[in-house]
Scaffold this active site. Structure first.
Site, PDB file in Angstrom:
ATOM      1  N   CYS A   1       0.993  -1.415   0.062  1.00 23.26           N
ATOM      2  CA  CYS A   1      -0.022  -0.184   0.232  1.00 23.26           C
ATOM      3  C   CYS A   1       0.463   1.139  -0.112  1.00 23.26           C
ATOM      4  O   CYS A   1       2.215   0.939   0.404  1.00 23.26           O
ATOM      5  CB  CYS A   1      -0.920   0.229   1.400  1.00 23.26           C
ATOM      6  SG  CYS A   1      -2.290  -1.940   2.064  1.00 23.26           S
TER       7      CYS A   1
ATOM      8  N   ASP B   1      21.034  36.739 -13.507  1.00 22.57           N
ATOM      9  CA  ASP B   1      19.802  36.645 -14.522  1.00 22.57           C
ATOM     10  C   ASP B   1      19.471  37.985 -14.138  1.00 22.57           C
ATOM     11  O   ASP B   1      19.414  38.338 -12.582  1.00 22.57           O
ATOM     12  CB  ASP B   1      18.764  35.615 -14.274  1.00 22.57           C
ATOM     13  CG  ASP B   1      17.520  35.435 -15.089  1.00 22.57           C
ATOM     14  OD1 ASP B   1      17.577  35.250 -15.834  1.00 22.57           O
ATOM     15  OD2 ASP B   1      16.722  36.296 -14.039  1.00 22.57           O
TER      16      ASP B   1
END
Length: 495
Positions: free
Chosen positions: A34, A446
């Site tokens: 499970c 950047d």
């Protein structure tokens, strides 16, 4: 991978959904495995074993629980974070490389022998490459059984099985019965073999879906993709043909409506859509590190679960990165739109024998390396030097010298990219962040990152920001997204 029994058992006892996909719970008394959050009664300690992968649980003779569907969980975030052999192999297996090229092909791509690869995967994940690919084939087959009207033979072929007998044997082993036991669950109106296959792509909460959709919408190239507040659509270039996907957000999952020229591309298409939306991320771990910085704490609290948008094709992302050098997002989008519009081959890729309808919606895949190399000079609305960079990149990918698949070695790729004229550290870092899902890339030079840093009171110079960002490891890629979203106005030199 070491799994601490006490910690795992506490997770199972509390049914904590955050750990679904991290490990699997095997219950020896019932013979099933499970997900940790399964709603069933917590099993006794003496009847529990924990596994690092579904394939390992299957090799132990356990079948998948029909109540919690453990094979439908998000993937382990370890595979994106790890740049080692195991992480690279798991990403390539997820993309279907074993089904297409076998274990020898996977080993060649990674640069190791089959024996060494199998040994390392078995030690770390509990199963070798064949068992891991088999588990994925079983999951693909279950989706097709439940959601299409294809025959058993067609499903076996599409899922990558060598024969119908092998498919039936695997299905019984994994799901505890023949395919017919799940086919009865198909709802009226489920798509037939000529229609769309819809699958649920689960993710760990929280997830800032609007942030991903906004990022993709700002960069959407007309004719290839489109995004709005209700979802995202795009064409796909896949191993066996063309495809198209429409992704719609829901509570706890994205609905992916896939139209494929060849059903063998289902698993790669699902894997690439998951990477595009960073669905296997662990947002709790990321936000805990970034939120500990006072400069980012308010942003993290206001918008938890920001993801790093990935890519469905490494070459496409690299082209976008080169085009986006030193220009705004909107300018890069215009250049890319012209590039795609003038591609010689803008029709859908041919199907390869499947009876599935070809992609529709007026979208076509982004040009591949050969198509880009065939374009005339006037298709490139950019300086001649940048046009030369794109052609050198396309030639390197076409001849195999540059690998841009999710299993590429990050350091080697950076070296090969920066060896090309016109590609520097920013471009290589952007490609690693999005095409290779590297979670720890800081784009300190950047413009948008620097503006976002200044807006939050952080040092804006690349050197000082890089020094400050050490506290964000190993999640600096996610910090880029936070800084971009804090920039005023939102401008970035990234595409």
């Amino acid at each position: 991978m070491e799994l601490d029994f006490e910690r795992c058992y506490r997770v199972v006892d509390s049914r904590d959904q955050r750990f679904d996909g991290w490990f699997y719970t095997g219950v020896t008394s019932t013979g099933i495995y499970c997900r940790p959050s399964c709603p069933a009664v917590t099993p006794k300690r003496g009847n529990v074993r924990f596994f690092a992968s579904a394939a390992a649980a299957q090799q132990a003779g356990l079948r998948a629980c029909r109540r919690c569907h453990p094979d439908a969980t998000p993937g382990s975030p370890d595979w994106d974070r790890r740049a080692d052999l195991v992480g690279r192999a798991m990403r390539l297996i997820g993309d279907g490389v074993v089904d297409r090229d076998g274990v020898p092909g996977l080993a060649r791509r990674l640069g190791y022998t089959e024996r060494h690869l199998t040994r390392v995967l078995t030690e770390q994940v509990g199963a070798g490459p064949l068992a891991l690919a088999r588990a994925q084939r079983a999951q693909t087959a279950r989706i097709l059984v439940e959601r299409t009207a294809l025959t058993v033979a067609e499903i076996a072929f599409a899922a990558g099985f060598g024969s119908v007998r092998q498919f039936n044997d695997t299905f019984r082993t994994v799901y505890g019965g023949p395919p017919s036991t799940l086919r009865g669950r198909v709802r009226p109106g489920a798509p037939d073999r000529a229609g769309v296959i819809t699958v649920r792509l689960a993710f760990r909460r929280p997830m800032a879906v609007d942030a991903v959709l906004g990022f993709l919408a700002d960069r959407a190239v007309p004719g290839v993709e489109c995004a709005d507040g209700g979802g995202y659509r795009r064409a796909l270039r896949l191993p066996y043909g063309a495809g198209a996907v429409a992704l719609t957000p829901h509570d706890g999952f994205l609905a992916a409506a896939l139209r494929l020229a060849d059903l063998r591309d289902l698993a790669p298409a699902v894997s690439r859509c998951r990477r595009l939306f960073d669905l296997d991320a662990d947002p709790a771990a990321v936000d805990a590190v970034l939120g500990a910085d006072p400069a980012l704490a308010a942003a993290v609290a206001a918008e938890p679960g920001v993801r790093v948008p990935g890519a469905v094709d490494g070459f496409e992302l690299a082209v976008r990165a080169v085009v986006g050098q030193q220009i705004s997002v909107s300018a890069a989008r215009r250049v890319l739109a012209r590039l795609c519009a003038t591609t010689a081959s803008r029709t859908a890729l041919p199907a390869t024998g499947s009876r599935t309808a070809p992609p529709a919606d007026g979208l076509a895949p982004f040009p591949g390396p050969a198509e880009l190399l065939a374009l005339p000079d006037d298709a490139f609305a950019m300086p001649a030097a940048r046009r030369g960079t794109l052609r050198a990149l396309a030639a390197g990918v076409a001849d195999g010298g540059i690998g841009l698949d999710p299993g590429s070695d990050r350091a080697e790729l950076s070296h090969r990219l920066t060896a090309l004229p016109g590609i520097g550290p920013w471009t290589a870092g952007y490609v690693a962040m999005r095409a290779l899902s590297d979670p720890d890339v800081l784009l300190g030079t950047d413009l948008g990152v620097r503006r976002g840093a200044a807006a939050l009171g952080l040092p804006a110079s690349p050197a000082d920001l890089t020094a400050h960002a050490d506290r964000w490891r190993p999640w600096r890629s996610y910090a880029n997204l936070r800084l971009w979203r804090s920039a005023t106005p939102t401008i970035s030199t990234s595409e």
